[in-house]
Write an enzyme that holds these catalytic residues in place. Sequence first.
Site, PDB file in Angstrom:
ATOM      1  N   TYR A 250       0.828  -1.205   0.000  1.00  9.70           N
ATOM      2  CA  TYR A 250       0.000   0.000   0.000  1.00  9.70           C
ATOM      3  C   TYR A 250       0.860   1.252   0.000  1.00  9.70           C
ATOM      4  O   TYR A 250       2.065   1.203   0.257  1.00  9.70           O
ATOM      5  CB  TYR A 250      -0.938   0.004   1.201  1.00  9.70           C
ATOM      6  CG  TYR A 250      -0.288   0.382   2.527  1.00  9.70           C
ATOM      7  CD1 TYR A 250      -0.438   1.662   3.061  1.00  9.70           C
ATOM      8  CD2 TYR A 250       0.463  -0.542   3.246  1.00  9.70           C
ATOM      9  CE1 TYR A 250       0.152   2.010   4.279  1.00  9.70           C
ATOM     10  CE2 TYR A 250       1.052  -0.204   4.446  1.00  9.70           C
ATOM     11  CZ  TYR A 250       0.894   1.067   4.964  1.00  9.70           C
ATOM     12  OH  TYR A 250       1.473   1.406   6.152  1.00  9.70           O
TER      13      TYR A 250
ATOM     14  N   ARG B  56       8.160   3.985  -4.733  1.00  8.55           N
ATOM     15  CA  ARG B  56       8.223   3.031  -3.629  1.00  8.55           C
ATOM     16  C   ARG B  56       7.221   1.894  -3.822  1.00  8.55           C
ATOM     17  O   ARG B  56       7.509   0.734  -3.501  1.00  8.55           O
ATOM     18  CB  ARG B  56       7.987   3.728  -2.290  1.00  8.55           C
ATOM     19  CG  ARG B  56       8.217   2.799  -1.099  1.00  8.55           C
ATOM     20  CD  ARG B  56       8.202   3.544   0.213  1.00  8.55           C
ATOM     21  NE  ARG B  56       6.906   4.165   0.474  1.00  8.55           N
ATOM     22  CZ  ARG B  56       6.635   4.923   1.527  1.00  8.55           C
ATOM     23  NH1 ARG B  56       7.587   5.159   2.427  1.00  8.55           N
ATOM     24  NH2 ARG B  56       5.446   5.455   1.693  1.00  8.55           N
TER      25      ARG B  56
ATOM     26  N   ARG C  97      -8.091 -20.669  -1.161  1.00  4.44           N
ATOM     27  CA  ARG C  97      -6.997 -20.340  -0.260  1.00  4.44           C
ATOM     28  C   ARG C  97      -5.838 -21.317  -0.429  1.00  4.44           C
ATOM     29  O   ARG C  97      -6.031 -22.524  -0.398  1.00  4.44           O
ATOM     30  CB  ARG C  97      -7.481 -20.356   1.189  1.00  4.44           C
ATOM     31  CG  ARG C  97      -6.420 -20.001   2.225  1.00  4.44           C
ATOM     32  CD  ARG C  97      -7.026 -20.027   3.626  1.00  4.44           C
ATOM     33  NE  ARG C  97      -6.042 -19.661   4.648  1.00  4.44           N
ATOM     34  CZ  ARG C  97      -5.221 -20.528   5.240  1.00  4.44           C
ATOM     35  NH1 ARG C  97      -5.279 -21.822   4.911  1.00  4.44           N
ATOM     36  NH2 ARG C  97      -4.366 -20.121   6.157  1.00  4.44           N
TER      37      ARG C  97
ATOM     38  N   LYS D 245       6.586  -2.046   1.956  1.00  8.41           N
ATOM     39  CA  LYS D 245       5.402  -1.450   2.577  1.00  8.41           C
ATOM     40  C   LYS D 245       4.195  -2.363   2.372  1.00  8.41           C
ATOM     41  O   LYS D 245       3.302  -2.098   1.550  1.00  8.41           O
ATOM     42  CB  LYS D 245       5.150  -0.043   2.015  1.00  8.41           C
ATOM     43  CG  LYS D 245       4.226   0.810   2.883  1.00  8.41           C
ATOM     44  CD  LYS D 245       4.204   2.245   2.387  1.00  8.41           C
ATOM     45  CE  LYS D 245       3.250   3.120   3.183  1.00  8.41           C
ATOM     46  NZ  LYS D 245       3.713   3.338   4.576  1.00  8.41           N
TER      47      LYS D 245
ATOM     48  N   GLU E  94      12.248   2.746  14.289  1.00 11.71           N
ATOM     49  CA  GLU E  94      11.341   3.770  13.777  1.00 11.71           C
ATOM     50  C   GLU E  94      10.067   3.757  14.602  1.00 11.71           C
ATOM     51  O   GLU E  94       9.912   2.948  15.515  1.00 11.71           O
ATOM     52  CB  GLU E  94      11.035   3.526  12.300  1.00 11.71           C
ATOM     53  CG  GLU E  94      10.375   2.185  12.022  1.00 11.71           C
ATOM     54  CD  GLU E  94      10.190   1.915  10.539  1.00 11.71           C
ATOM     55  OE1 GLU E  94      10.347   2.841   9.726  1.00 11.71           O
ATOM     56  OE2 GLU E  94       9.884   0.753  10.188  1.00 11.71           O
TER      57      GLU E  94
END
Length: 287
Positions: free
Chosen positions: A33, A52, A101, A150, A183
Amino acid sequence: MTRTVFVNGDYLPEAEAKVSVFDRGFLMADGVYEVTSVLDGKLIDFDGHIRRLERSLKELEMSCPVSAEELLAMHRELVRLNGIEQGMIYLQVTRGNPGDRSFLFPAADLPGTIVAFTQDIPNLADAPAAKTGFKVITIPDLRWSRVDIKTVQLLYPSMGKMAAKKAGVDDSWFTDEAGAVTEGTSNNAWIVKGNRIITRALGNDILHGITRAAVLRFAREAQFEVEERAFTPAEAQGADEAFSTAASIFVMPVVEVDGKPVGSGKPGPVAARLREIYLDEMRKAAI
C-alpha cells in the site's frame, strides 16, 4: 456525504465497494500500500510514492494492474469526486483472487486487486499536535525482517499504537535487539543535537520513508549536518529535540520519550523550521 472509492477500475459509493473473500490481501496480507497526502487539492510527492510502490511490488514478485499514469489520473479523480482539499489517499494493491486459499502464489498472470479511497482531514497541515508535540514510549520491534517493503501486514504497528494509547501517549518507537530505535509505528524517528540531525540509515529494518527522504534533502539544503545512524532511547532523551516524519504527520515534534522530556519538553526550533520548509516546498511541487 458518502465517499466515492476506486475498486478494480470502477468508481463506486463506499457502501457498494467489495473485494472477494478469497483475495490474498484479505487471507494472507499479500499486498502492498501507499498513502499520499493531499494539500490544496493537489498530491504531495506522488512520484516518490509510486516509485516506492513499484519497489514493494518488485520485492514481492507482484505486478501492478495499472500504469503509473493511470494511478495519477485515478488519484486526481478521487480528489475531484470527493472534494478533498486536505487529506490522504490510501492505495492498496494485492496479488488478487485465485478463487481459493493456498499458501502458494497463484499464477503470475492472475489480475491483481487494486483499491483506493480518500480520507478528508481539513486540518492536516495545521494539526494542533504540531504545536504541542508527541509523547512516545519505546517497545521491542517484533515485526518481520523486511519492513522496508510497505506491506499491509500492520498488526504489530497497530498493537504499538494501542500500547501507546494505553500508556496515555501518542505513539510508540520500536527498538531492535541492541536497544537502538528503529522507527515509529507508522513513521521514521529523528533526534537533533546542536546543528546535527540524526536518523537511522536505510536498510531492511526500517521503511524507506518518502517524507524522510524529502526532509533529509531539505535539511542539507538548510545547512544542517546530517548523520544517518542508529540512536538509543537514552540518547533521544538527552537530545536537544526529537521528531517523527511521515506523509500523515509531515514533521511532528517529539517532546517526551519513555516519560522523560526531550530538551525543554516543548517543540523545538529545528523541527518547526523543517516542518515549515517541508510544507512550503511540497506545496510548490504538488501535482
